[in-house]
Design an enzyme around this catalytic site. Sequence first.
Site, mmCIF file in Angstrom:
data_model
loop_
_atom_site.group_PDB
_atom_site.id
_atom_site.type_symbol
_atom_site.label_atom_id
_atom_site.label_comp_id
_atom_site.label_asym_id
_atom_site.label_seq_id
_atom_site.Cartn_x
_atom_site.Cartn_y
_atom_site.Cartn_z
ATOM 1 C CG ASP A 1 62.056 31.427 63.496
ATOM 2 O OD1 ASP A 1 61.107 31.455 62.693
ATOM 3 O OD2 ASP A 1 62.300 30.447 64.215
ATOM 4 C CG ASP B 1 54.354 27.932 68.007
ATOM 5 O OD1 ASP B 1 54.950 27.712 66.951
ATOM 6 O OD2 ASP B 1 53.991 29.070 68.358
HETATM 7 O O1 1PR Z 1 52.438 34.168 69.060
HETATM 8 O O2 1PR Z 1 51.292 35.383 67.238
HETATM 9 O O3 1PR Z 1 53.174 36.454 68.453
HETATM 10 O O4 1PR Z 1 53.554 34.564 66.899
HETATM 11 C C1 1PR Z 1 54.876 34.255 67.234
HETATM 12 C C2 1PR Z 1 55.421 33.387 66.149
HETATM 13 O O5 1PR Z 1 56.792 33.196 66.402
HETATM 14 C C3 1PR Z 1 54.759 32.027 66.103
HETATM 15 O O6 1PR Z 1 54.492 31.710 64.747
HETATM 16 C C4 1PR Z 1 55.810 31.060 66.645
HETATM 17 O O7 1PR Z 1 55.821 29.857 65.902
HETATM 18 C C5 1PR Z 1 57.108 31.817 66.398
HETATM 19 N N1 1PR Z 1 58.095 31.602 67.467
HETATM 20 C C6 1PR Z 1 58.010 32.081 68.705
HETATM 21 N N2 1PR Z 1 59.130 31.742 69.389
HETATM 22 C C7 1PR Z 1 59.900 31.033 68.552
HETATM 23 C C8 1PR Z 1 61.222 30.478 68.861
HETATM 24 O O8 1PR Z 1 61.821 29.783 68.040
HETATM 25 N N3 1PR Z 1 61.714 30.740 70.049
HETATM 26 N N4 1PR Z 1 59.702 30.345 66.248
HETATM 27 C C9 1PR Z 1 59.255 30.950 67.335
HETATM 28 C C10 1PR Z 1 59.131 29.309 65.746
HETATM 29 C C11 1PR Z 1 59.305 27.748 64.261
HETATM 30 C C12 1PR Z 1 59.401 27.615 62.846
HETATM 31 C C13 1PR Z 1 60.795 27.239 62.435
HETATM 32 C C14 1PR Z 1 60.579 25.814 62.048
HETATM 33 C C15 1PR Z 1 61.597 25.264 61.139
HETATM 34 N N5 1PR Z 1 59.849 28.928 64.717
HETATM 35 O O9 1PR Z 1 58.862 28.594 62.099
HETATM 36 O O10 1PR Z 1 61.221 28.098 61.505
HETATM 37 O O11 1PR Z 1 60.480 25.032 63.234
HETATM 38 O O12 1PR Z 1 62.813 25.164 61.761
HETATM 39 P P1 1PR Z 1 63.861 24.064 61.328
HETATM 40 O O13 1PR Z 1 63.684 23.852 59.864
HETATM 41 O O14 1PR Z 1 65.191 24.678 61.628
HETATM 42 O O15 1PR Z 1 63.590 22.852 62.150
HETATM 43 P P2 1PR Z 1 52.574 35.168 68.005
#
Ligand code: 1PR
Length: 523
Positions: A224, A379
């Site tokens: 991320d 999400d």
């Molecule tokens: O909406 O098309 O602009 O895409 C934004 C992207 O960013 C989406 O794929 C969304 O999942 C991601 N995103 C947005 N905000 C966050 C955040 O964390 N605040 N991250 C975010 C999402 C989720 C996973 C993470 C897993 C594994 N991250 O990819 O890496 O949950 O984590 P873990 O193994 O530590 O539990 P758009």
Amino acid sequence: MIMLLDYGAGNVRSVVNAIESLGETIKRVTCAEDIKHAEKLIFPGVGNFGSMMKMLKEKNYIRVLQEYLESGRPFLGICLGLQALFETSDEAEGINGLGFIRGTVKRFDIDLSVPHIGWNGLSIQKPSVIFNRLEGDEKFYFVHSYHVAPLDQEVVLTTTDYGYEFVSSIQKGNIIATQFHPEKSGGAGLRILKNFLTSGEKPLMPQVVNRGTRLSKRIIACLDVRSTDQGELVVTKGDQYDVRENGDVRNLGKPAELAKWYYEEGADEITFLNITGFRDFPLEDMPMLEVLEKTSENVFVPLTIGGGIRDYTDKDGRTYTALEVASKYFRSGADKVSIGSDAVLIAEAYLKTGVTTGKSAIEEIARIYGNQAVVISVDPRRVYVDSPNDVSHHVIETQIKGPNGEKYCWYQCTIKGGREGRDLDAVTFVQICERLGAGEVLLNCIDRDGTNSGFDIELIQAVKNAVSIPVIASSGAGCAEHFVEVFTLTEVESALAAGIFHRKEVSVGEVKKLLSGKVEIRL
Ligand code: 1PR
């Protein structure tokens, strides 16, 4: 001179980088004359058979390409560059291929997920220089919904099994073409490219000759990415999507450096998510493009990029389409793009009318780059209900009861990094995305993200049962055993983790070691 045929679609940068990493130089074809004078020609194709042939025709490449092939000079086709050699394809009725090899290209007709995405083996049928110095049991990266069916079995170089045995590479004299991507297949793939570029060797049969092959489960490292308050682009990690600690964005390292680390540890794929993409102007967000460019210089496994893939208007009033944003990412080294927020809005619009417009980002990107290049990043968050009749959404009975003892829940889609919940459930959502042409689902789970408490098996089963495209389980991995659990309790093709890898609690290698012998894995 080694020439690269770039007809304008897909990720040719990876092929260039792979060749350059071997100390060779390669020049891009800019006109038909370049093909005429090439000594060796590499043709990597990605996307749709019909649009590829149309582009080759527009550039007047068809005749010279046919002449090149007939001349018997060395040729390496990759993926669609293999399919182009055939007469026709189920993917584009009425459009002729180059017709160098008799036969057609067929869509997989199987009960397994299509596209066939991931690392699979080769049953080598005859000696070829491209296999010199390989053991024979290596795995290679495939991503395709169609496979070739030659009439003449003499040309078959390898077969691979996915539902049934299909032809995964061909050789006719010096004309070699593979369905898999050597440039995305780590060290073994680089060896194949090196062998193609080396002249005058005797073809040998590798030591191991597989009888039947199996697709591996993929382990994906996810990064991320966002800027800190000081403007530095870093890998961060949230707890249930909250990436701030004591007011600051958590900084877990530099994106390109971490990606290289995971590649060397054996990750099967790397995903970058630009988590503030929903509010940035993606094409002004040059650091993200630079991260991709830099990563693809020395990471030879598939790269996915997500965040901000949508239409937008910049501050000067210029409008960009999601397709333009995606194209820029592909040309910077991405193999797949993942769409989050915009996909939810697309699905909502579809639900209102029930008709496909052909104009959504999912449809447009899939049309040019192929379904396999479009990942949907979901999400979802649990919403508990007392009874399945309380809502019109897809409700499941859950073993993990709600705060008031509720026995049922549905999974609400969110947008803008979980900030906004929508009136759409994850199961309905992924089904619509599949219908629109998405090739894979990246299934996050806000409740589990960063908790180390394991994957949400109930969510994963519900989504996996609803679609026939591959699903990546994400969020919650806290130890290597959680990967065993997700692969044995569900049918998902791959599992992704972030926190445990970034914090060095468990390495990709340790996960694979534990999985080895229990599920098929690339070691
Ligand atoms: O909406 O098309 O602009 O895409 C934004 C992207 O960013 C989406 O794929 C969304 O999942 C991601 N995103 C947005 N905000 C966050 C955040 O964390 N605040 N991250 C975010 C999402 C989720 C996973 C993470 C897993 C594994 N991250 O990819 O890496 O949950 O984590 P873990 O193994 O530590 O539990 P758009």
